[in-house]
Design an enzyme around this catalytic site. Structure first.
Site, PDB file in Angstrom:
ATOM      1  CE  LYS A 108      36.587  24.160  65.538  1.00 46.19           C
ATOM      2  NZ  LYS A 108      35.323  24.635  66.123  1.00 46.19           N
ATOM      3  CE1 TYR A 125      44.120  47.108  41.949  1.00 46.69           C
ATOM      4  CE2 TYR A 125      44.724  45.644  43.755  1.00 46.69           C
ATOM      5  CZ  TYR A 125      44.446  45.855  42.407  1.00 46.69           C
ATOM      6  OH  TYR A 125      44.494  44.802  41.537  1.00 46.69           O
TER       7      TYR A 125
END
Length: 823
Positions: free
Chosen positions: A489, A718
């Protein structure tokens, strides 16, 4: 009930058996073995495969009875039973024909170029309240599919509906002897398989052989070719006809058709009276199919009032078309089932149902062996594309290229698939729905791959040798009888689902587990045939789960309801039930049935013969924490008690499992029938001592994109989150949080390696990149950057991101290219 000796007599085979075993089921696909007891495996030989290759593996799984054309060598097979015949396919057909003769119920036989499966399913929807019906599963209409369909017949059945398809002459006689229909429906005639027939008339004549002994034949008079052959064949001298038409007098004469709000209202004359129905479809194919159904219901003597009520509730039947996400916000429809003008028309209708994009594009190859001149064929295709309002055509092949003047829409022509891929910029595809319709000769799978292609500078290298070593480490911890389920998974914890599943299949693990159905579908389409458990099914995924032979986890009555609804809606043979895995909540309090639910659960499961409990399992809440060992013991005690309660109500063995990677080594007494290996396979363990025996399987690496020299006071990234206190050299690295590099790893919280030297990540991590401090580090643009290489690297990143190694690995996005290597 059949025995080996009775089957051998019916198929004129030689019996080599130690016992005359009873046979209740037949199997041709080794992947779909449910119970070895009473099953006969028929080893078919086809152009693509040979069933004899799988006898050994089936024997090891407990199967003992085989129908073969040759007895395989091997001392292990000394106790097996063999029926030896010259041709196993003929034997299968003969066996089914003998079984059919034991029933005197009405049998509907359906043939034609298109619509067989839909008409069969709609008749089932219309008649299921009145009859116990057996019908062809899916599109089982071939030389193999028809006998498998007929084999399903049981004494309780009151009506049978079987479809029959042929691809060359002399096939239908065999299918007629197997189906032996009492009522026939001839849907239509198209160009599929034209290359194998002299002309359309020969193909109609061959299909008509299905109906030589029926009581009544139902067909549409508007297909003049069919009507002409029926008249010339003189079949109506011994068979009565029930006809319908929109153009001429017939038993059912359609006199008006009106489309209103996604429905079509049909008015007709029947027995000199006007009658009408409304169907929930507007496309031409569905209207024709509905008229066949209407005609049959009238022939059966149903009042039109009942027909009208039921036909309005018809549900659509899934098409064999794949819709996938493509590049540049495109949707890609890959239709490789048929390559003829009739199936093209159906695919174009499906394309036009996609409303997410206004631009509709068709990538079309030459249509081979159509039986028409190139001029007539491509003029018809050009008219069809214009009628369906297709905006753009990509045409591939010499024949369609010679007819380019026929096409008035935007068109691009290429001699081959390779030329198209080399010369046409894929960036030209933007926010459009694209239909791929190509003959197999043109290898359109390469176009499909290109339209879904993903690329990235950053790569995750997977060491398959290390993974195999980890697998073997855990295998040595298991008891000989304990099965092994591998968790693939979350894209195999970031390592790549198919590639990991493929090597696990090669090394003969017993099961795979995925989180969602889409992951299982991807594995099936990549050739993985191991049993696959889906741990988080949802109500929208059950059609897919059934189609791709996946095994859902059932954790509550709500999801059980949805499974049963899907079973009713889909086409399932009653001797091939859906395998499920029952999830128990033993204390973790996530998904799962509680002990108080079990009596009701047992009753529900016993009431549905199409549901087959395969395993009962639960999750340990704290297997890696010694403080909660007593709680682990409590969980396993609950699992054991509930498993015994359920097992007592079923004759077949139901596996139980609870151990994860952390529990395999720590709680050997709880291995039960199977264990689930997850993060341990990938080299990570919660136990330091155990991790020393494991190898890290992955290296996440990238390169320096650019180097900059900054002055004191300059900021990086940023929000000016990093301010240079002195002159700095920084590097730009093309990995960001969209790649799985957590935003918490910035601002000197984590380190990565440049040329073997650990350097801090500075500033805020951006979506596609981050920055590192290279001051006094020998480096140049293009140098290699290692994000992680060892278990310790992964653990340090996890600590810095305030998470666990699982998240670091599984969070690596799919746009990061995976590269696999083996020494």
């Amino acid at each position: 009930m059949y025995t080996l000796s009775s089957i051998a007599a019916e198929v004129n085979g030689q019996l080599h058996a130690s016992s005359d075993a009873e046979i209740s089921d037949i199997l041709i696909d080794s992947r779909k073995l449910i119970s070895a007891q009473g099953t006969l495996f028929i080893a078919l030989k086809t152009k693509k495969n040979d069933g004899h290759k799988y006898i050994d593996s089936l024997y090891k799984r407990g199967l003992r009875s085989f129908l073969v054309s040759e007895i395989p060598e091997g001392t292990l097979l000394n106790t097996a039973n063999f029926i030896v015949v010259k041709d196993t396919l003929i034997a299968l057909q003969t066996l089914a024909s003998h079984k059919r003769k034991k029933f005197s119920i009405p049998v509907i036989g359906i043939t034609g170029s298109n619509g067989k499966t839909i008409i069969k399913e709609w008749l089932n929807q219309m008649l299921q309240d009145d009859y116990e019906i057996v019908r062809s599963p899916k599109s089982y209409n071939s030389q193999i599919g028809v006998p498998l369909s007929v084999w399903q017949m049981k004494p309780e059945h009151e009506l049978a509906i079987f479809e029959a398809g042929i691809s060359e002459p002399e096939e239908m006689q065999k299918l007629q002897m197997i189906i032996q229909p009492s009522v026939g429906i001839f849907t239509n005639i198209g160009q599929a398989h034209d290359e194998n027939f002299i002309n359309t008339n020969q193909k109609i004549g061959e299909k008509l052989k299905l109906f030589t002994k029926v009581k009544t034949l139902i067909y549409c008079l508007d297909h003049s070719d069919i009507q002409g052959i029926i008249i010339r064949s003189q079949i109506l001298e011994s068979v009565s006809a029930f006809t319908w038409s929109t153009k001429q007098e017939a038993n059912l004469k359609i006199v008006n058709s009106e489309k209103i709000n996604q429905q079509t209202h049909l008015t007709a004359i029947y027995l000199d009276k006007e009658i009408d129905i409304t169907i929930p479809f507007t496309d031409a194919a569905s209207i024709e199919n509905s008229c066949h159904v209407w005609a049959f219901m009238l022939y059966q003597g149903y009042e039109n009032k009942i027909i009208k009520e039921r036909i309005l509730k018809l549900n659509p039947i899934a098409m064999r078309l794949e819709l996938k996400e493509g590049i540049n916000n495109c949707s890609v429809i890959n239709d490789s089932y048929n390559s003829d003008i009739d199936s093209l028309a159906i695919a174009l209708d499906f394309l036009n149902q996609q409303n997410q994009h206004t631009t509709k594009t068709v990538i079309l190859s030459d249509i081979l062996q159509s039986g028409k001149s190139d001029f007539d064929l491509y003029q018809e295709i050009a008219n069809l594309l214009a009628e369906k309002k297709i905006q753009k055509l990509i045409a591939i092949g010499p024949a369609i290229g010679r007819m380019r003047d026929q096409f008035k829409i935007e068109s691009h022509f290429f001699a081959s698939t390779e030329e198209f891929l080399n010369q046409f910029p894929l960036s030209n595809f933007q926010s459009e729905s694209i239909l791929l319709k190509g003959a197999r000769f043109f290898e359109f799978e390469n176009i499909s791959k290109a339209l879904q292609q993903k690329s990235h500078q950053t790569v995750l290298e997977i060491n398959l040798d290390a993974m195999i070593n980890n697998l073997n480490y855990f295998k040595l911890k298991l008891k000989p009888e304990t099965k092994l389920m591998i968790m693939v998974k979350a894209f195999s914890y970031g390592s790549g689902s198919f590639e990991i599943a493929n090597i696990m299949q090669y090394f003969r693990v017993d099961y795979l587990a995925v989180a969602y159905a889409d992951e299982g579908v991807e594995l099936r389409k990549s050739g993985i045939n191991l049993p696959i458990m889906v741990m988080s099914p949802d109500e929208q995924s059950f059609d897919t789960i059934l189609k791709f032979d996946l095994e859902p986890e059932i954790y509550g009555f709500g999801i059980l309801d949805k499974l049963e609804e899907a079973i009713k809606k889909n086409i399932l043979p009653k001797n091939k039930p859906v395998k499920i895995h029952i999830k128990l909540d033993t204390g973790m309090h996530r998904l799962g049935f509680e002990p108080k639910d079990i009596n009701l659960l047992i009753n529900r499961l016993k009431a549905n013969e199409l549901i087959y409990p395969t395993s009962i399992f639960s999750h340990l809440a704290a297997s890696d924490d010694v403080r909660f060992d007593s709680f682990t013991h409590e969980q396993t005690a609950i699992l054991t008690a509930v498993s015994e309660q359920i097992q007592a109500q079923f004759d077949h063995k139901i596996f139980k499992h609870i151990l994860n990677s952390a529990g395999i080594n720590k709680f050997p007494d709880y291995q039960f029938d199977m264990v689930r290996l997850g993060i341990g396979l990938y080299g990570i363990s919660s136990h330091v001592e155990e991790e020393k025996n494991l190898e890290n399987i992955g290296v996440l690496k990238t390169t320096l994109t650019q180097i900059k020299h900054l002055k004191a006071g300059d900021s990086v990234g940023y929000n000016r989150a990093y301010l240079c206190k002195s002159n700095k050299t920084i590097g730009i690295v093309p990995i960001g949080y969209a790649d799985g590099f957590n935003r918490l790893l910035g601002n000197e919280k984590s380190f990565i390696s440049v040329n073997g030297i650990k350097v801090p990540v500075i500033g805020n991590v951006c979506m596609d990149m981050c920055m590192v401090d290279l001051t006094d580090i020998p480096a140049k643009e293009g140098d290699e950057v290692i994000i992680f290489k060892t278990q310790q690297d992964i653990r340090e990143l996890a600590n810095a991101a305030q998470t666990i190694p699982y998240e670091i690995l599984s969070g690596i996005s799919r746009r990061v290219k995976r590269v696999y290597f083996k020494e």
